[in-house]
Design a protein around this motif. Structure first.
Motif, PDB file in Angstrom:
ATOM      1  N   SER A  69      -3.853   2.352   5.540  1.00  0.00           N
ATOM      2  CA  SER A  69      -3.381   0.984   5.366  1.00  0.00           C
ATOM      3  C   SER A  69      -2.312   0.601   6.377  1.00  0.00           C
ATOM      4  O   SER A  69      -2.225  -0.560   6.797  1.00  0.00           O
ATOM      5  N   SER A  74      -0.371   4.038  -5.468  1.00  0.00           N
ATOM      6  CA  SER A  74      -1.126   5.296  -5.468  1.00  0.00           C
ATOM      7  C   SER A  74      -2.627   5.036  -5.456  1.00  0.00           C
ATOM      8  O   SER A  74      -3.424   5.978  -5.472  1.00  0.00           O
ATOM      9  N   ALA A 119       0.828  -1.212   0.000  1.00  0.00           N
ATOM     10  CA  ALA A 119       0.000   0.000   0.000  1.00  0.00           C
ATOM     11  C   ALA A 119       0.862   1.261   0.000  1.00  0.00           C
ATOM     12  O   ALA A 119       0.496   2.281  -0.614  1.00  0.00           O
ATOM     13  N   MET A 120       2.005   1.210   0.677  1.00  0.00           N
ATOM     14  CA  MET A 120       2.893   2.376   0.736  1.00  0.00           C
ATOM     15  C   MET A 120       3.448   2.725  -0.642  1.00  0.00           C
ATOM     16  O   MET A 120       3.674   3.906  -0.941  1.00  0.00           O
ATOM     17  N   ARG A 152      -3.606   5.291   1.709  1.00  0.00           N
ATOM     18  CA  ARG A 152      -2.257   4.805   2.013  1.00  0.00           C
ATOM     19  C   ARG A 152      -1.959   4.979   3.498  1.00  0.00           C
ATOM     20  O   ARG A 152      -1.348   4.108   4.129  1.00  0.00           O
ATOM     21  N   LEU A 178       6.561   6.479   5.305  1.00  0.00           N
ATOM     22  CA  LEU A 178       5.333   6.857   4.604  1.00  0.00           C
ATOM     23  C   LEU A 178       5.018   8.334   4.831  1.00  0.00           C
ATOM     24  O   LEU A 178       4.612   9.032   3.885  1.00  0.00           O
TER      25      LEU A 178
END
Length: 396
Positions: free
Chosen positions: A339, A329, A325-326, A336, A360
């Motif tokens: 998540s 997009s 997820a990081m 993000r 992140l």
């Protein structure tokens, strides 16, 4: 008198014969009078006369019961009157004492009784008579199939009658046939998308049936060397269980998923875990996600060693999902940020979660205004509740 001359076995033979005669006599009267059908059927059941018993049946369940009851009584009589050796042939005739044997030729019995099998050629009471014996199924599978053939049988296209095939296949131990039928009912065209029209109760029943087969060792999961079996039956059961797990995720019943997902094979389980984390991230608050994570951790830890489950599998699933997820997009900066909450739920790995959060946050704040808002959301609305800090002290 029966007990004195022939013992209780002969008494039961005579009683069966009397019930058969009563069934025949009442049936003959019923044809002309229009009543007595049920009474005749009752005596038919007591005498093991399948055809007489079936006359009163009005449903599939009735016919199954009638045939199975007659067949069972027939087998019991065979054991009692054959001395326990299981041969039905010796059932034809009860026991008599020596005086009866010596005096048999001087007795007066109607010859038609001998010809019809009511008396055998030694003038002993004989039952079942040929008319009853000939209609009796030879074994249990034959009896089940005979009873199941009435009122549309077990292959009925009516969905309300699907339980018929389930019952018959369970009785006969036809696991492969049952699994194939369940897959056909749940996924008619072979695509899981078509399972959306399937009643949830049928999916739940199939999943529980798979667990029952494995738990009772009716279907082997591993071979003698301990290797997982990848046979057709296990593949089918895994698919039935997985479909129900997907249904639980689609219906947002996330907290029930861990109970079932631990029984899936390694690859399928880990793929499904990623789907669970993704859907829960999009649709649930952090409090619910934390509860789901706790339940997953609990169930996975309790099943370590089963289906390739290893210690810390929930943490590994969270890491995989969060790092993906990081780098993505998809969903935008806020998604993000949401998540990464899965990594902060595990207190034992809070340091690694903090490093991932720092990375992140830096990436988000360097990606424009929307990214900066995502970073603010991460520091204010995601990390504090994820670690149990309700004061939101990380970012004022």
């Amino acid at each position: 008198e029966g007990a004195e001359y022939g013992g209780e076995g002969e008494t039961k033979v005579l009683w069966r014969w009397a019930c058969h005669n009563a069934a025949c006599a009442i049936a003959d009267r019923a044809e002309g009078a229009g009543h007595g059908r049920f009474e005749s059927a009752m005596y038919g059941v007591l005498s093991g006369d399948v055809e007489r018993a079936m006359v009163a049946c009005t449903s599939w369940e009735d016919s199954m019961w009638a045939v199975m009851r007659c067949w069972l009584e027939y087998q019991i009589d065979a054991e009692l009157l054959a001395g326990g050796d299981g041969t039905v042939d010796r059932m034809m005739g009860g026991m008599v004492d020596e005086a009866d044997e010596m005096d048999g030729e001087n007795r007066e019995y109607p010859m038609e009784d001998v010809g019809n099998g009511v008396m055998n050629d030694a003038y002993q009471p004989a039952f079942p008579i040929p008319a009853v014996a000939e209609q009796m199924p030879a074994d249990l599978p034959s009896a089940v199939l005979k009873g199941a053939a009435e009122f549309g049988g077990i292959e009925s296209i009516d969905p309300t009658k699907r339980l018929r095939k389930v019952q018959v296949d369970l009785i006969l131990g036809n696991v492969d046939s049952l699994v194939d039928a369940l897959k056909r009912w749940i996924v008619p065209g072979g695509s899981t998308e078509e399972a959306q029209d399937c009643p949830p109760g049928l999916m739940r029943f199939s999943a529980h049936l798979a667990l029952l087969f494995w738990r009772m060792d009716l279907v082997k999961i591993v071979d003698e060397e301990g290797s997982l079996l990848m046979d057709r039956t296990n593949d089918g059961l895994q698919k039935l269980l997985w479909i129900y797990v997907i249904h639980l995720i689609d219906s947002a019943s996330y907290e029930l998923v861990p109970t079932y997902v631990v029984h899936l094979r390694k690859g399928l389980r880990r793929t499904t875990m990623q789907l669970l984390l993704e859907e829960a991230t999009y649709n649930e608050r952090i409090e619910v996600r934390k509860s789901v994570s706790s339940r997953c951790d609990h169930w996975l830890d309790n099943y370590i060693g089963v289906e390739g489950i290893v210690p810390g599998e929930m943490w590994a699933s969270a890491q995989t999902f969060c790092h993906k997820a990081m780098r993505s997009s998809f969903g935008g900066p806020l998604t993000r940020a949401d998540s990464i909450s899965w990594m902060f739920f595990d207190e034992k790995n809070r340091q690694d979660a903090t490093r991932a959060g720092e990375t992140l946050c830096r990436d988000l704040t360097l990606s424009g205004v929307r990214g900066a808002l995502g970073g603010l959301h991460l520091l204010r609305d995601v990390i504090p509740p994820s670690i149990g800090d309700g004061q939101h002290t990380i970012c004022p």
